[in-house]
Structure formats: structure tokens, C-alpha cells
Design an enzyme around this catalytic site. Structure first.
Site, PDB file in Angstrom:
ATOM      1  N   GLY A  21       5.940 -18.497 -16.076  1.00 46.24           N
ATOM      2  CA  GLY A  21       4.713 -19.274 -16.258  1.00 46.24           C
ATOM      3  C   GLY A  21       4.595 -19.807 -17.676  1.00 46.24           C
ATOM      4  CB  ALA A  71      -1.676 -13.354 -12.324  1.00 43.38           C
ATOM      5  CB  THR A  73      -2.790 -18.247 -13.102  1.00 48.43           C
ATOM      6  OG1 THR A  73      -1.776 -19.213 -12.869  1.00 48.43           O
ATOM      7  CG2 THR A  73      -2.192 -16.939 -13.595  1.00 48.43           C
ATOM      8  CE1 TYR A 140      -6.662 -16.095 -12.126  1.00 51.42           C
ATOM      9  CE2 TYR A 140      -8.626 -16.968 -13.191  1.00 51.42           C
ATOM     10  CZ  TYR A 140      -7.381 -16.375 -13.272  1.00 51.42           C
ATOM     11  OH  TYR A 140      -6.860 -16.044 -14.500  1.00 51.42           O
TER      12      TYR A 140
END
Length: 149
Positions: A21, A71, A73, A140
Site C-alpha cells: 500500500g 487493512a 482502507t 470502515y
């Protein structure tokens, strides 16, 4: 804390989950430049929903520290598939922590939170304090609030 690059032995062996990421890529590069032995793991390198894979990987690496950035995200991804968001963000974190507890006692773990867990924030509320009541809105934000707990 600022550290100078070291040309000798690694300072620490660290794992960065979510290294594919945006933040993970930069963090892994920074830690490596500072002299740490970095094991950068993306989705292909570690499925945080698989407890056996996590435990085997952590036992093999034996990190001094883990930066857990893996995660879901994107808020729209979490809204589309909230079960997946909770599986990765909450259950994946628990599985990682449990694996570390079993096989690498004493490992330091950083799990970043999200300001979204606090809900709407007015400029007058800044700076936020950690004792502020959480008021997540959406899948989220709720998953990140649950992850913190």
C-alpha cells in the site's frame, strides 16, 4: 525519533504488513534506509485472514517489531463488503497479535488507527485526544474502532 542510516548490522528485524500500500511502501523503504532488516509483506506475502500462515510466517521471521498496516482502507470497499473489512481489519489484527503472542514474545507491534473512528470532527475539537469518545460512521470507521479495542 530520527535515526541515521547504519552501514553495519541491522538495528532491528521488522515486518511491515500491507507493504504494497501507499504508506507501507514508504515506511518499508524508510526503515530499510535506517538500517533495519525489513520483511515487507503484501497480500501475496501474507494473508492476514489465515491464522496458520500468519503463525508460520512470524515464527520464520521472528521480528523484533511489526508495523501492521494490512487493512481494507478504502471506505467504499468497506461499504460494499463490510464482512471482508471486519475480517481483515479486526479479525486479521487479532490473529496477528495471537500468533505473535504464541511464537515471538516481546515483539513490539504498531497498529495505526484512523481519525474516522472519531466520527465528525470540528476544527474546535482539534487536536484530538485518545480519550475522546469514538463515534464511527460507516463500515470502515467502525472496523478501525473495533480494531483499536
Amino acid at each position: 525519533m530520527t535515526r541515521e542510516p547504519d552501514r553495519g548490522e541491522p538495528i532491528m528485524r521488522v515486518v511491515v504488513t500491507g507493504a504494497g500500500g501507499f504508506v507501507g511502501r514508504w515506511l518499508a523503504a524508510h526503515l530499510s534506509a535506517c538500517g533495519d532488516d525489513v520483511v515487507a509483506l503484501n497480500r501475496a506475502g501474507l494473508d492476514v485472514t489465515d491464522p496458520y500462515a500468519i503463525e508460520a510466517r512470524m515464527a520464520g521471521v521472528r521480528p523484533d517489531a511489526v508495523y501492521h498496516l494490512a487493512a481494507v482502507t478504502d471506505a467504499s470497499d468497506a461499504r460494499r463488503d463490510p464482512v471482508r473489512a471486519f475480517e481483515v481489519n479486526v479479525v486479521g489484527t487479532i490473529r496477528l497479535l495471537e500468533a505473535l503472542r504464541r511464537v515471538v514474545q516481546g515483539c513490539t507491534v504498531l497498529v495505526p488507527g484512523s481519525v474516522q473512528a472519531y466520527g465528525g470532527v470540528d476544527p474546535g475539537d482539534l487536536p484530538l485526544r485518545e480519550d475522546r469518545q469514538l463515534r464511527p460512521q460507516g463500515a470502515y470507521a467502525t472496523s478501525k474502532a473495533a480494531q483499536e479495542h
